[in-house]
Each structure stands twice: as C-alpha cells, then as structure tokens.
Scaffold this active site. Sequence first.
Site, mmCIF file in Angstrom:
data_model
loop_
_atom_site.group_PDB
_atom_site.id
_atom_site.type_symbol
_atom_site.label_atom_id
_atom_site.label_comp_id
_atom_site.label_asym_id
_atom_site.label_seq_id
_atom_site.Cartn_x
_atom_site.Cartn_y
_atom_site.Cartn_z
ATOM 1 N N LYS A 98 0.880 -1.175 0.000
ATOM 2 C CA LYS A 98 0.000 0.000 0.000
ATOM 3 C C LYS A 98 0.911 1.216 0.000
ATOM 4 C CE LYS A 98 -4.226 -1.654 2.086
ATOM 5 N NZ LYS A 98 -3.939 -3.027 1.649
ATOM 6 N N ASP A 132 -1.241 -2.337 -4.131
ATOM 7 C CA ASP A 132 -2.659 -2.333 -3.784
ATOM 8 C C ASP A 132 -3.255 -1.005 -4.238
ATOM 9 O OD1 ASP A 132 -2.586 -4.780 -2.513
ATOM 10 O OD2 ASP A 132 -2.378 -3.953 -0.499
ATOM 11 N N MET A 133 -4.592 -0.970 -4.409
ATOM 12 C CA MET A 133 -5.237 0.306 -4.701
ATOM 13 C C MET A 133 -6.057 0.706 -3.490
ATOM 14 S SD MET A 133 -5.094 2.592 -6.957
ATOM 15 C CE MET A 133 -4.728 2.024 -8.619
ATOM 16 N N GLN A 161 -9.847 -1.259 -9.222
ATOM 17 C CA GLN A 161 -11.124 -1.507 -8.527
ATOM 18 C C GLN A 161 -12.286 -1.316 -9.492
ATOM 19 O OE1 GLN A 161 -9.858 1.680 -6.200
ATOM 20 N NE2 GLN A 161 -9.624 0.521 -4.292
ATOM 21 N N ARG A 182 -4.308 -6.763 -11.139
ATOM 22 C CA ARG A 182 -5.205 -7.493 -10.229
ATOM 23 C C ARG A 182 -6.554 -6.768 -10.230
ATOM 24 N NH1 ARG A 182 -3.802 -6.363 -4.395
ATOM 25 N NH2 ARG A 182 -2.175 -7.909 -4.601
ATOM 26 N N LYS A 185 -13.185 -5.949 -6.778
ATOM 27 C CA LYS A 185 -14.428 -5.162 -6.812
ATOM 28 C C LYS A 185 -14.201 -3.785 -6.195
ATOM 29 C CE LYS A 185 -17.711 -8.983 -6.829
ATOM 30 N NZ LYS A 185 -18.866 -9.640 -6.191
ATOM 31 N N ALA A 187 -12.893 -2.045 -2.044
ATOM 32 C CA ALA A 187 -13.234 -2.272 -0.641
ATOM 33 C C ALA A 187 -13.384 -0.994 0.183
ATOM 34 C CB ALA A 187 -12.149 -3.153 -0.008
ATOM 35 N N THR A 224 -11.137 -12.407 -6.670
ATOM 36 C CA THR A 224 -12.528 -12.439 -6.201
ATOM 37 C C THR A 224 -12.825 -13.804 -5.587
ATOM 38 O OG1 THR A 224 -14.843 -12.154 -6.860
ATOM 39 C CG2 THR A 224 -13.420 -13.229 -8.469
ATOM 40 N N HIS A 225 -13.822 -13.801 -4.685
ATOM 41 C CA HIS A 225 -14.305 -15.077 -4.128
ATOM 42 C C HIS A 225 -15.647 -15.430 -4.741
ATOM 43 C CE1 HIS A 225 -12.011 -12.722 -1.185
ATOM 44 N NE2 HIS A 225 -11.373 -13.862 -0.994
ATOM 45 N N ARG A 287 -12.880 -6.372 5.997
ATOM 46 C CA ARG A 287 -13.356 -7.760 5.835
ATOM 47 C C ARG A 287 -14.704 -7.934 6.524
ATOM 48 N NH1 ARG A 287 -9.332 -6.948 3.323
ATOM 49 N NH2 ARG A 287 -10.982 -6.344 1.946
#
Length: 305
Positions: A98, A132-133, A161, A182, A185, A187, A224-225, A287
Amino acid sequence: MLGQLLLAASGSGIVRRSVSGFPLTRKVVDRFVAGESVQEARNAIERLRDANLAVTVDHLGEETRDARAAETVAQAYVTLLEALKPLQLGRRGEVSVKLSAVGQRLDDGMALEHARQICAAAAANGSTVTLDMEDHTTVDSTLGILRKLREDYPATGVAIQAYLFRSEDDCRDLAHEGSRVRLVKGAYREPASVAHQDKQDVDKAYVRCLRILMAGKGYPMVATHDDRLISITELLADRFGRTLGDHEFQMLYGIRTDRQEALAGAGHTVRVYVPYGDDWYGYFMRRLAERPANVAFFLRALGGK
Ligand code: FDA
C-alpha cells in the site's frame, strides 16, 4: 447499511482503540491475518505453499504521515523478503504494497523511492511486487508511481477496482504485454460521484473490466471469491484462447480456502493474499464490512461462544 457503518468505523480513531484493545478481538482477527511477526507469516506461507498455493504478502499498515514510519514499513518489507528467500518461491512468493504506508500522503517521490527498495528486494528473490489500490483520491498517484517503477521493474503489478467509473479506461490502458493487473471489486467507502454503489452494478462493471483484461495482452489477476465471476473468467479464457499459465486467481487469506484449493487442484495458479503485522485494524474492518456473517462471527467470539 451495516457495511457502510463498518467502513466509516474503519477510519475512526476511537473505534480503532476500543476494537484493537479488546482481548477477544484477537481470536477473530486470526481468521483473516496470518500473525503479527515475520516468523508467523512465514509459517502460514509454508502451509499455503504445501497446499500448492502461491502468495502475495502484505505487511499491514496504511496512511502514514510520518516519514520515519514510512521508512520503517519499507524496511519491514525488505526484512520479510530476506526471510522468505530460503523458501525459493520465486514468482510464487510476491508482496503487495500500500503506497500510503510508505509515504504517498507525504510525497510521491518518497513513496516511489521506498517502493523501489521493495521491488529491488523482491527482484533479489526472483519475485515481484503488486501495488494495492486504496481510496479513489490515490489512483492517479498510484498509476504514476507504477509507470516509474515499471521502467526498472517491468513486472510490477497494480490492483484496479471495478467499482470506480474510471476503471474500464484504466484497464484499457493497462491491458498491454507484460502488464500485471489485479482486478478487484473495491473495498473502500466511495462517493456516488466516482463509484457504483449498487452491488449488481459493481458486478457488471467487474465483468466489463475482466473482458478488457482477458481480451488484452497482459497478465490478468482475477481477485474475487465470487463463483459467478470465476465461471465467467473461465468462459472468457476459452473465448480469448487463454491457457492456464497466462492469468491467475487470487483470494484473501482465510476466505473460501476450500475454493482456493479446488481451483489450484484443477491446475489454476491461485495466489493467496497474506496479511501480517500488528496494524490490522483497517484491513480487519473492511473484511467485516464485506459480509454481515463475519460480524455475527465476531460478535459470537466476543461473547465467548
Ligand atoms: P463479494 O464481496 O461479492 O463476495 C463473494 C463471495 O465471497 C461472498 O458471497 C462470500 O461467500 C465470499 N466472501 C467475500 N468476502 C468475504 C469475507 N470478507 N469474508 C467471508 N467471505 C467472503 N480491494 C481494494 O479496494 N484494493 C485492493 O488492493 C484489494 N486487493 C485485494 C486482493 C485480493 C487478492 C482480493 C481477493 C481482494 C482484494 N481487495 C482489494 C478486496 C476486494 O475489493 C473485495 O472487497 C473483496 O474481494 C470482496 O469481494 P469479492 O469479489 O470476493 O465479492
């Protein structure tokens, strides 16, 4: 609604102190965080490696406005990568950074310099870095730093994202040879002026971005999950003649581990995002915000059940 409240709480100092200081919180945090020390992270990484999973390791922390703290985080990554060297993971053992944790809020030049040190340490392991974004105000700066890093470390990746209106254009710019993107969605709590608010709209935007990346020449990292999006990825791979080695799936540590192992068993590269360190509050709250069932799990643990 609850998700929005939790995202708001993730930025509150008072809530941070109460949640972090509550002894039973730790039990729940362990579900999502690999530990506080490098040794604990290494143990988790070895377990994942033995299950045929690749990793991207995140030294937890964000948003520092203190130059010395930014330097400490960069050094922590270098120490981590040195500790991982004997495992000889190569590209299966990368790190996620980050930029706000290494000085982006103070000065782009400082964040770039620290990110370069981390890229150099990763390269010494035969590995790579993915940026990371974070919230939408950082996207231009992050993509600018990415461009500079790629001059010396062309395999440096970035998260995009899908919820941001701008992301289809960013995917088009990044769908070139050698580019590692990567797709997530998203967060963070973002205003309606810059991001889709409705879950279905975010999912549709994800598919549009995914299509651009899968049709392009880069290396898509599908983070993604969501089973529907995983199936769509497989369909798009067929349509665009992609093979198992030219894209990968990514999931978070502790989430859908059965699915991670099943995809890896079917021959896919599956990379697990492994967070470790003591600054877990912001990550943990995001999370919880993603899934009301996690809040129930948290409350049950706090109740000692
Ligand atoms: P969605 O939230 O719709 O979840 C689909 C299904 O997955 C759920 O129904 C549930 O079964 C399971 N699931 C999802 N989240 C869960 C959770 N917390 N606990 C338990 N089950 C859960 N974001 C960002 O803004 N910047 C970034 O750099 C990154 N980086 C990143 C890396 C990796 C490897 C992943 C997987 C994700 C991120 N993210 C991220 C987070 C991302 O934006 C998003 O918030 C989460 O991945 C959740 O979205 P899904 O795509 O999983 O879908």
